[in-house]
Each structure stands twice: as C-alpha cells, then as structure tokens.
Design a protein around this motif. Structure first.
Motif, PDB file in Angstrom:
ATOM      1  N   LEU B  93      -5.918 -23.506 -16.514  1.00  0.00           N
ATOM      2  CA  LEU B  93      -4.873 -22.753 -17.207  1.00  0.00           C
ATOM      3  C   LEU B  93      -5.083 -21.250 -17.034  1.00  0.00           C
ATOM      4  O   LEU B  93      -4.120 -20.492 -16.897  1.00  0.00           O
ATOM      5  N   ARG B 100       0.482 -16.002 -12.950  1.00  0.00           N
ATOM      6  CA  ARG B 100       1.783 -15.685 -13.511  1.00  0.00           C
ATOM      7  C   ARG B 100       1.855 -14.256 -14.014  1.00  0.00           C
ATOM      8  O   ARG B 100       2.850 -13.568 -13.825  1.00  0.00           O
TER       9      ARG B 100
ATOM     10  N   ALA C 151       0.909 -27.853 -21.095  1.00  0.00           N
ATOM     11  CA  ALA C 151       1.014 -26.904 -19.998  1.00  0.00           C
ATOM     12  C   ALA C 151       1.777 -27.499 -18.829  1.00  0.00           C
ATOM     13  O   ALA C 151       1.819 -26.907 -17.764  1.00  0.00           O
ATOM     14  N   TYR C 152       2.392 -28.640 -19.027  1.00  0.00           N
ATOM     15  CA  TYR C 152       2.971 -29.410 -17.931  1.00  0.00           C
ATOM     16  C   TYR C 152       4.256 -28.808 -17.420  1.00  0.00           C
ATOM     17  O   TYR C 152       4.634 -29.028 -16.293  1.00  0.00           O
ATOM     18  N   ARG C 153       4.921 -28.068 -18.269  1.00  0.00           N
ATOM     19  CA  ARG C 153       6.270 -27.639 -17.938  1.00  0.00           C
ATOM     20  C   ARG C 153       6.225 -26.655 -16.792  1.00  0.00           C
ATOM     21  O   ARG C 153       6.100 -25.461 -16.978  1.00  0.00           O
ATOM     22  N   GLY C 157       9.137 -20.679 -17.009  1.00  0.00           N
ATOM     23  CA  GLY C 157       8.029 -19.856 -17.454  1.00  0.00           C
ATOM     24  C   GLY C 157       7.844 -19.946 -18.946  1.00  0.00           C
ATOM     25  O   GLY C 157       7.968 -18.954 -19.645  1.00  0.00           O
ATOM     26  N   GLY C 158       7.521 -21.099 -19.422  1.00  0.00           N
ATOM     27  CA  GLY C 158       7.288 -21.260 -20.850  1.00  0.00           C
ATOM     28  C   GLY C 158       6.002 -20.555 -21.237  1.00  0.00           C
ATOM     29  O   GLY C 158       5.236 -20.150 -20.383  1.00  0.00           O
ATOM     30  N   PRO C 159       5.766 -20.380 -22.489  1.00  0.00           N
ATOM     31  CA  PRO C 159       4.550 -19.670 -22.881  1.00  0.00           C
ATOM     32  C   PRO C 159       3.305 -20.450 -22.492  1.00  0.00           C
ATOM     33  O   PRO C 159       2.935 -21.405 -23.148  1.00  0.00           O
ATOM     34  N   LEU C 160       2.666 -20.000 -21.445  1.00  0.00           N
ATOM     35  CA  LEU C 160       1.454 -20.653 -20.986  1.00  0.00           C
ATOM     36  C   LEU C 160       0.381 -20.568 -22.040  1.00  0.00           C
ATOM     37  O   LEU C 160      -0.449 -21.453 -22.204  1.00  0.00           O
ATOM     38  N   GLN C 161       0.446 -19.487 -22.788  1.00  0.00           N
ATOM     39  CA  GLN C 161      -0.566 -19.266 -23.796  1.00  0.00           C
ATOM     40  C   GLN C 161      -0.484 -20.329 -24.879  1.00  0.00           C
ATOM     41  O   GLN C 161      -1.430 -20.535 -25.628  1.00  0.00           O
ATOM     42  N   LEU C 164      -3.078 -22.815 -23.703  1.00  0.00           N
ATOM     43  CA  LEU C 164      -4.424 -22.255 -23.833  1.00  0.00           C
ATOM     44  C   LEU C 164      -4.866 -22.186 -25.289  1.00  0.00           C
ATOM     45  O   LEU C 164      -5.991 -22.548 -25.629  1.00  0.00           O
ATOM     46  N   ASP C 235       3.023 -22.335 -31.169  1.00  0.00           N
ATOM     47  CA  ASP C 235       3.058 -21.956 -29.751  1.00  0.00           C
ATOM     48  C   ASP C 235       3.029 -23.185 -28.863  1.00  0.00           C
ATOM     49  O   ASP C 235       3.730 -23.263 -27.855  1.00  0.00           O
TER      50      ASP C 235
END
Lengths: 259, 114, 603
Positions: B93, B100, C151-153, C157-161, C164, C235
């Motif tokens: 990640l 990104r 995190a699959y999406r 650009g969805g919130p990667l955070q 995490l 989130d």
C-alpha cells in the motif's frame, strides 16, 4: 492535529502505557520460573505419541494444527492481495522499452559477486530442503525451510540482475505453486476428517522409533506442503517488490541516458 | 531483576508506538509497527523460559530433560508469519501511495477529513 | 458431528480453488462457485445451530481430547447457540453481498470472491472456536482480506489512506491481543478458554488479570470501532467498494462484540472483581460516549457512505453498553440489536450502492432531487431510516428495548434517554437524505468545506434490466425484511435470550469442554417479559425526534443557535483529520485511559 501536539500527546500516552503495563507485568511469575501445565503435559507426551523429537514442530502441525492452517491461509491470501495490488496498478506506460531492456541485460557489477551468488544458490537450496524435511527431528520445519528456499531465489537476483529475473518470470508459476501448497495443507487436514477421525487428525502411522525422516504420521507431509507454500509466497513477494524497484531504476536510467 | 525481560518488551512496545506517532514517512511508520510486533515476540518467549532448561528438541538427548515451554515458541512462530504478511501488505500500500501521490509523508496523502 | 470444521473448511477450499484457477475461470463461473459456497456455509451453520440448541457441543481438532485434570492440549471448537447463530448470520450476509457484487462490480478478478470467502471462513471460525490463540488467528484471518478488499478499488482514486489506516490501527489492535494472550498464558499456562476460566476462577483479579483483559478487550474494541479507536472506520468504508462495506458493517462489528463477550464470560468472569459494578460502569461510559459521537457525526455527514459508517459506530456503542450490563439480559439485547441493525445497515449500503451506480454520486448534494426513478432503493432507504429511528415493533426496536430494559435494571436510567438521542440523530440523518434525494425538498446541501470531490463508484448508467433487479435489489430487500422481521417475531426474542443465557454460564461451558458433560442442576435464566411501555414511549420519542431533526436540517433558516451548533459540529468533524499518526495516537490514549479506569474499577 499539529505535529507538536501529536508528539506531546503520544509521549504522555506512551509513558502512561508503560507504567500501566509494568504494573500488570509485575504479577507474572519470576523470569525463568513460569510453570505451564499444558506445555509440560505436551513435553512429556509428544515423543511417545508421535515418535518425533522436535516438540515445537509437533505442536505446530499436530496439537495446534488449526492455528497453522489459519496462519498459512493468512500468508496465502495476503500474498495474493499484494500481487493483486502491485500488478494491477502497473500501467503499460510503466513497462520498459526493448532498448532499455537490451541495455540492461549486460550485467553490471563484479564477477566475484556473481560467482559467489551462483555458488550460494546450490548450497542454500540444499539447506532449505534439509530444514523442510527434517522439521520434526531437529529445529526447523516447513516455514523455516520455505524461507531459506526463497532466499536462494533472492541470491539469484543479487548475483544476476533485474532483467534476468524478469525473464525467469517467477511470478507466473509461483502463484499456482503457492496455492497448491495451501490447498495441500487444507486437504491433509480434511483427510483426517475423512479417515474417520477428527479434523486435522494425524491419520498416518507414527512411524519408526528412533525417529527418522518419515516419523510423525502426517507431520512430514504437512512440513512439505507448508514448505512449498512459504517458498512460493516469499518468492512471489520478492519478485513483485523487486519488479517495482527494478522498473523504477531502469526507467530512471533510460531517462538519464536519453536526457 | 525478575521481571526485567518483560519490561524490555514493554519498552520496545512503547518505543515503536511513539515512532508511529511522530513518523513523517510511511515506510518508517510501518517499520515502527514491526518493532511493536517484535515486543510481543519477546514477551511470549520470555514467558516460556525456564531456568537450567534445554531447547524442546530431544534429538540425541534424553527426553526427560527439563525443557523450556514449546507452546510459546509455536505461538511466536505463528505470530511472526501473520504479522510479517500484514507488514508486506502495508508496504505494498505504501508503494502504491508513493506512485499515486509522489510522497510518503502521511500528512501529504490528501486524507479525507471530517 | 463434523459440521463445525466443515463450515470453516468449505469456504477455505473453495477460495484456494478459485485462486488456483484464476486465469482459467470465466467470471460467471467464479461468481457461481462463490455464491454456491457461501450458501452451502449458511446451510452447514444452520444445521449446526439446530444441533447445539440445547447445549454446547465440543469438537476437538485432531482428536486431542483433554487430559487428566482438565488440561487441554489441542484446539477445540466449542459451539454454543450464540456462536452457531452468529456464524449463520455472517454466512447469510456474505451470500447476499456476493450476489450483489456479482452484478455491482463490473470487471472483477476471481481474487475478489476468494478474498470474500476467506473472510467468511475467518468469521465462522471466530464464532465457533474455543481457544484463545485460535480466536486471534481467526481474528487475523478475517482482517487481512478486509485490508486487501479496502484497497481493492483499483479503478478510481479512492482514498488509499483508508486501507492504510485500517491496516495500521487494526494491526495495533492485533498486537494488543497477542500481548494480552502472553500475559494470560504466563499466569494460567493455558490457551483454552475454558481452562483459562477455571484457572482464573476464585482468585482475585489483580493487576496482571486486569491488564491482560484490557489489552485483549482493546483489540476487539478497535475492530468494533469504539471511540477513540474508531477513526479508521469511516475512511475505510469510504474507500472500500459497496459489497465489501456490506460485509463490514453488517457483520464485523457484531463479531467483534461476540469475541469480546466470549473472552469476558468464558475466560475472565470467574476472577473476583472482574464483573464488579465499576467495570460495567466504565464500559458503559465508553459505549454511550461512542454511541453519541457516532450519532452526531452521522448527522453532520452529507456523503452517504460516511454517514452509514458513523451510524455503524453509533450502533457499536449501543452494543457495548449492552455488554456493559454484564448479565444475560444485556447480552440478549446485544445479540438481538446486532442481528437486526446489522441486516438493516447492510441493506442501506446496498441501496446507496444502487444510487451511486445508477446516478453517479453518493453525496446528498450530488443526488439532490435526482432519485425519482429509483423507487425500490428509495423505499429501502426510507424504511431503513425509520428502523434506525427504532419504530416499533420492528427489529431494531426490539433489540434496543432489551438493552434499555437491562440497563435500567442495572441502574443506568440515563441510558434509554441517550439511546433516544442516538436513534433520533441516526434515523433523522437517513430520513433527511431520503427527503433531499427523492423528494427534492429543502435547501440544497451547501458545499462542504471539508468535502473533497468524491465521484461515485462509476459514472456509467446502469440499466434497470431484469438481471439488475434480481441481483441487486432482491438481496437488498431480503436483508431489510429479515432485519425488520427479526424483532417483530417474539420467538426470535426468546431464542436470542436462550442463546445469550448459555454464553454467560461459565461453569456449564467449562465442564462441557473439559469433561464432556453438562454439570447437574444448570438452570436457564428466566426469560425477560416483553417490551415494557417505557420502551415503546422511548421509541415513539426517537421517531418523533428523527422526523424533527430531519425537518430542522431541511427547512430551518440559519439562525444564531443553529450557527453555533454548526460551528461545534465543524470542530468535531475536524478532529477526524485523516492523518495516520493521529489515529495511532488516539488509539494509545484510549488504551491508557481504559486501562487505568478498569484497573481502578476491578481491583
């Protein structure tokens, strides 16, 4: 939160946590004096019941086999997820051009490193196989041996270079390997159920005494299955991350050459 | 100091947590998490230790020798694998985040607030 | 007899097969295999429930039966009615989610189904296991696919955070659990829950026991998103695709509470002082605080997924309050509430997903007045909102009434009043959204300074064909109806109380696990009498409150007191910064606060 505030709060919280934790830990028996009734029971019983000499491996694959099945699945699914995340996000534009690949295929680095790497690979593989198959006799087992085998693969990378690695294409054939290992363990567990006992029942005869490589019933087979799976998983992880790093480096280098 | 090893485990835990709190880099944060997880291994193994005892592997030695607790070693083995895979996932990640957003600073990840 | 391990093994083997055949299987086959496996798991768990209805049944893995003196050398699956029931519930919601996702996700790799199936296996295992470390392993087994699925999406650009933060805070929770297990093992030398319970019973709960319990409990509270461990949840829900949110909000929180209850009752309840009033008070304060904060944040949200996420947090707080009562009645209420609210929230997520798919937005502002044609989704949202406002005699009302009555009997008269506020705010938020989206009434929601441009899950227009109806709408309606009906049927209430009564009985559990027989003379607790009038009154109150809140948000002009409230709300929202270090910091603060409070209460 402002960083300064966060650090201050975290510092205070950590101090409070440590104090509280020490207060709790003071109730533990003295270091070296703990008596575990379950541990002692198993220590006295395992050699007679399973004809093995390594208590830890016997616990991992027999007494507490369910934990190992769960853990192996976590490893399996997590590596699948990492592969998914890293591979899917790699655009085509990130791929390297054939010229860069050709330029990269001339090895850089010293001959000594390469020779040492090549020499290490064979020894490491042998050691890994030994550790996997003798897990129930001496310290070791499927997990430890699988990691050593994966290290052999990384020695290839250290000795060679990134493009050679890509041409080997380990990622493609590692996935089925890893899945086969995971399924193997699950099937062995199921086999116990089908053989008339309980789930994860050790349904093969315990084997000869004094212990040899086939002692322990299903334990040697479990070792091999887990060894295959861990080898596949670690290699996949290494391959994917090295792919990322390698692509970045080659692109950086080819951009420097162009610019 | 009869509980000193346990306090060491507690210290590692607290150091790791503090590192997570003040970290400016995702990789550093994940490695601090790794330190926190290591504290649990130290705790588990310390709990299993026995004085004047040998390893729980009886190859070549008599099986009635006093040995340390094998169960916590099995637990630690399981725990190491589980936590390591979670760390691997988080590192993936983090790699993704760097691609990104071009940064590894948690502050700059354009978080969703509110 | 072997149903229990099969219920865990079947989804696992299917997941392995799906991964192995990844490149070979067409999407339809993968979906069919996944849905078939999940349905088979439902059947297995339901059969198991029938088997264990009258008493806990124990399956020893590997045939390792306990030795003399009650020493358990192996791992057992100790299945009691609540465990089997929770497993059935989890499998049913998972089936619905898989059916929904087969249509909802356009280009999905078979890995998605495999990840969902492994999550299902972890959930079932958590419900059925009788060993503390095995509980942790299944806890992780359901978490790791969850991190990946969040995190699959990969299209947007969805919130990667989100992924995490989820992984970071929950990993902190996991390490807390393992530390607690290490401490328990150091004291008792056992990992089997029943054996631990016997070893701790009769001795006072000293520092070690309290610290161990708090560590393990905090791990579960992180997963259940109790304040201040809750920051990760909103989130993560915003980042995860809708089918995954269905599983998260419908099942994960409830299972975390089940895990907490299981550890508390079977392992720790025998220690003197562990069930003291003070302990219950501390947990109740935490629960009520969580419920209130969740409700307030729900009302302040305009993004539908985040709104439902905070509604889940509010619900989680109510569940913790029910557990804090520390008796069978409270636990029965928790089970009832969890069952009903879980299914209703899951169906609400499905409705939100349909809206986002067909209209391309998931915020009130983006959808204002556009919902006209989506009658089914609108109906579900309306009924769901009313249910959240606890309209009697529907599902959520019954569960809430049980919890309220148990709390009042315990002496916490303020609890039903706070629950009224919570229901009013959460129900009101959903009703306000329905009014804005489907009726176009009220002021258009203002541009939110904190809101980023959040696209819908896809901009494509999803045609309403027959396949669409079947795969998207049927599961949604089925879950909603089941959630609402669960409370209306009195047999369900009695069944849930019977199951809860069995979980809290430590002696019966221990002797069943370690000796293989029930102790003589076990009596079931007397069933509670039906919902009291006061509960009905509170429910009417919360319904009125919900309508009032919705109307106020829609129609009231911006007067001075409202502006002050809005400023306060803004402050609360800004507390949720999205920064990973902040989340970790608050989690540690939470452990310290809860730790010292429980230490004072129990010793």
């Amino acid at each position: 939160m402002k960083p300064a505030h966060r650090v201050a709060i975290m510092l205070a919280a950590c101090a409070g946590l440590l104090g509280w934790y020490v207060w709790g830990v003071a109730g533990l028996p003295d270091f070296g004096d703990t008596v575990s009734v379950t541990g002692t029971t198993i220590l006295h019983a395992f050699a007679g019941e399973r004809h093995t000499t390594n208590a830890v491996t016997t616990i991992v694959f027999d007494y507490r086999g369910m934990d190992t099945l769960g853990e192996e699945l976590i490893l399996f699914i997590s590596v699948v997820a990492v592969t998914l995340l890293l591979r899917e996000r790699r655009d085509e534009s990130e791929d390297i051009s054939p010229e860069a690949e050709r330029a990269e295929s001339h090895p850089r680095g010293s001959d000594a490193v390469r020779a040492l790497g090549v020499a290490t690979v064979g020894v490491t593989v042998l050691l890994g196989l030994y550790v996997v198959t003798h897990g129930q006799l001496s310290p070791g087992g499927g997990f430890q041996g699988g990691v050593i085998l994966a290290a052999a693969f990384m020695a290839i990378y250290a000795a060679g270079n990134f493009v050679v690695l890509r041409r080997m294409g380990p990622a493609d054939w590692m996935e089925p390997v890893e899945a086969a290992g995971a399924a193997g363990l699950a099937l062995l567990a199921l086999g116990g159920l089908l053989a008339g006992g309980a789930f994860f029942h050790n349904f093969l005869p315990p084997g000869p005494v004094p212990s040899t490589i086939i002692s322990g019933g299903t334990i040697p087979l479990d070792n091999v299955a887990v060894g295959i799976e861990v080898f596949g998983a670690m290699t996949l992880l290494a391959a994917e991350f090295l792919n990322e790093a390698g692509i970045a480096r080659v692109r950086g280098r080819s951009q420097d050459d162009e610019g | 100091m009869s509980v000193y090893p346990y306090i060491v485990a507690g210290w590692m835990m607290v150091v790791g947590l503090f590192g997570i709190g003040r970290s400016r880099n995702l990789i550093h944060m994940i490695l601090c998490l790794s330190v926190v997880q290591s504290s649990t291994y130290v705790l588990l193994l310390a709990v299993g230790f026995r004085r004047d005892a040998t390893a729980p592997v009886f190859q070549g030695i008599a099986p009635w020798r006093r040995a340390v607790d094998p169960i916590v070693q099995a637990l630690t083995l399981t725990d190491v694998v589980v936590e390591a895979t979670v760390v691997a996932l988080m590192l993936a990640l983090a790699v993704d985040a760097h691609k990104r957003f071009g940064t590894l600073d948690p502050q700059d990840l354009r978080p969703q607030r509110g | 007899m072997a149903l229990a391990p099969l219920a865990i093994a079947v989804p696992i083997i299917a997941a392995c097969l799906l991964v192995m055949g990844d490149s070979l299987t067409p999407r339809a086959l993968a979906n069919a295999v996944a849905i078939g496996t999940a349905s088979a798991t439902v059947v297995l768990c339901a059969l198991l429930l029938g088997q264990v209805w009258h008493g806990t049944e124990v399956f020893w893995m590997g045939g390792w039966h306990p030795r003399e003196g009650g020493v358990a050398v192996g791992i057992d699956l100790a299945v009691d009615p609540l465990g089997a029931g929770s497993a059935t519930f989890a499998a049913a919601v998972a089936t619905a989610a898989l059916v929904y996702s087969s249509r909802y996700l356009e280009a999905v790799a078979p890995m998605f189904q495999a990840l969902m199936l492994v999550m299902l296996a972890g959930m079932v295992g958590l419900c059925l296991t009788g060993d503390l470390f095995n509980l942790f392993v299944f806890f992780e087994l359901l978490s790791v696919p969850a991190y990946a699925l969040t995190a699959y999406r990969i299209e947007h650009g969805g919130p990667l955070q989100g992924g995490l933060g989820f992984a970071l805070v929950n990993s902190i929770g996991s390490f807390l659990v393992v530390s607690g297990i290490g401490l328990v093992y150091g004291r008792t030398g056992a990992l089997n829950l029943a054996q631990i319970g016997d070893a701790l019973a009769g001795h006072p709960a000293d520092g070690l026991v309290v610290v161990a319990f708090t560590l393990i409990a905090c791990g579960f509270l992180v997963k259940a998103a109790i304040v201040p461990f809750h920051f990760w949840l909103a989130d993560a829900y915003a980042a995860a695709p809708v089918p995954v949110c269905i599983l998260f909000s419908g099942v994960m929180v409830e299972l975390a509470m089940l895990g907490l209850a299981r550890v508390l009752w079977t392992a720790f309840s025998g220690a003197e002082g562990m069930l003291a009033d003070g302990v219950g008070d501390v947990l109740a304060v935490v629960g009520l605080g969580t419920a209130l904060l969740g409700a307030v944040m729900t009302f302040l949200q305009h993004r539908l997924k985040r709104m439902l996420a905070f509604a889940t947090i509010a619900h989680s707080g109510m569940l913790l309050t029910g557990i804090a009562v520390l008796d069978a009645h409270g636990l029965g209420g928790v089970a009832m509430l969890g069952l009903a609210n879980g299914m209703v929230t899951a169906s609400l997520f499905m409705a939100v997903g349909i809206l986002s798919r067909r209209l391309g937005s998931i915020s009130e502002r983006g959808l204002h007045g556009r919902g006209g044609r989506e009658r089914v989704a609108g109906g579900v949202l309306l009924l769901g909102g009313l249910a959240l406002a606890s309209v009697p005699p529907l599902g959520i009302f019954a569960g809430k009434a049980l919890v309220e009555e148990a709390a009042t009997a315990r002496g916490w008269g303020v609890a039903p009043a706070l629950f009224l506020v919570v229901s009013a705010l959460t129900g009101g938020a959903v009703l306000r959204a329905v009014a804005r989206i489907f009726l176009g009434v009220g002021q258009r929601a203002e541009r939110d300074p904190l809101e980023q441009d959040e696209e819908g899950e896809t901009g494509e227009h999803e045609p309403s064909g027959a396949a669409s109806v079947l795969l998207l709408e049927v599961p949604m309606i089925a879950l909603l109806v089941a959630g609402l009906a669960a409370g209306a049927i009195p047999e369900v209430r009695h069944a849930v109380e019977h199951a809860a009564g069995q979980l809290v009985d430590r002696h019966a559990y221990a002797s069943q696990v370690l000796e293989g027989r029930a102790p003589p003379g076990t009596t079931a607790p007397p069933p509670s009498t039906g919902p009291y009038t006061s509960s009905y009154l509170y429910a009417i109150g919360s319904l009125v409150g919900a309508l009032a809140c919705a109307a106020a948000a829609l129609f009231m002009p911006r007067t001075r007191p409202l502006a002050v409230l809005a400023r306060g709300g803004d402050l609360v929202r800004r507390w949720h910064t999205g920064h990973l270090g902040d989340y970790a910091t608050w989690a540690v603060v939470g452990v310290v606060a809860l730790g010292w409070a429980l230490a004072a209460a129990a010793t």
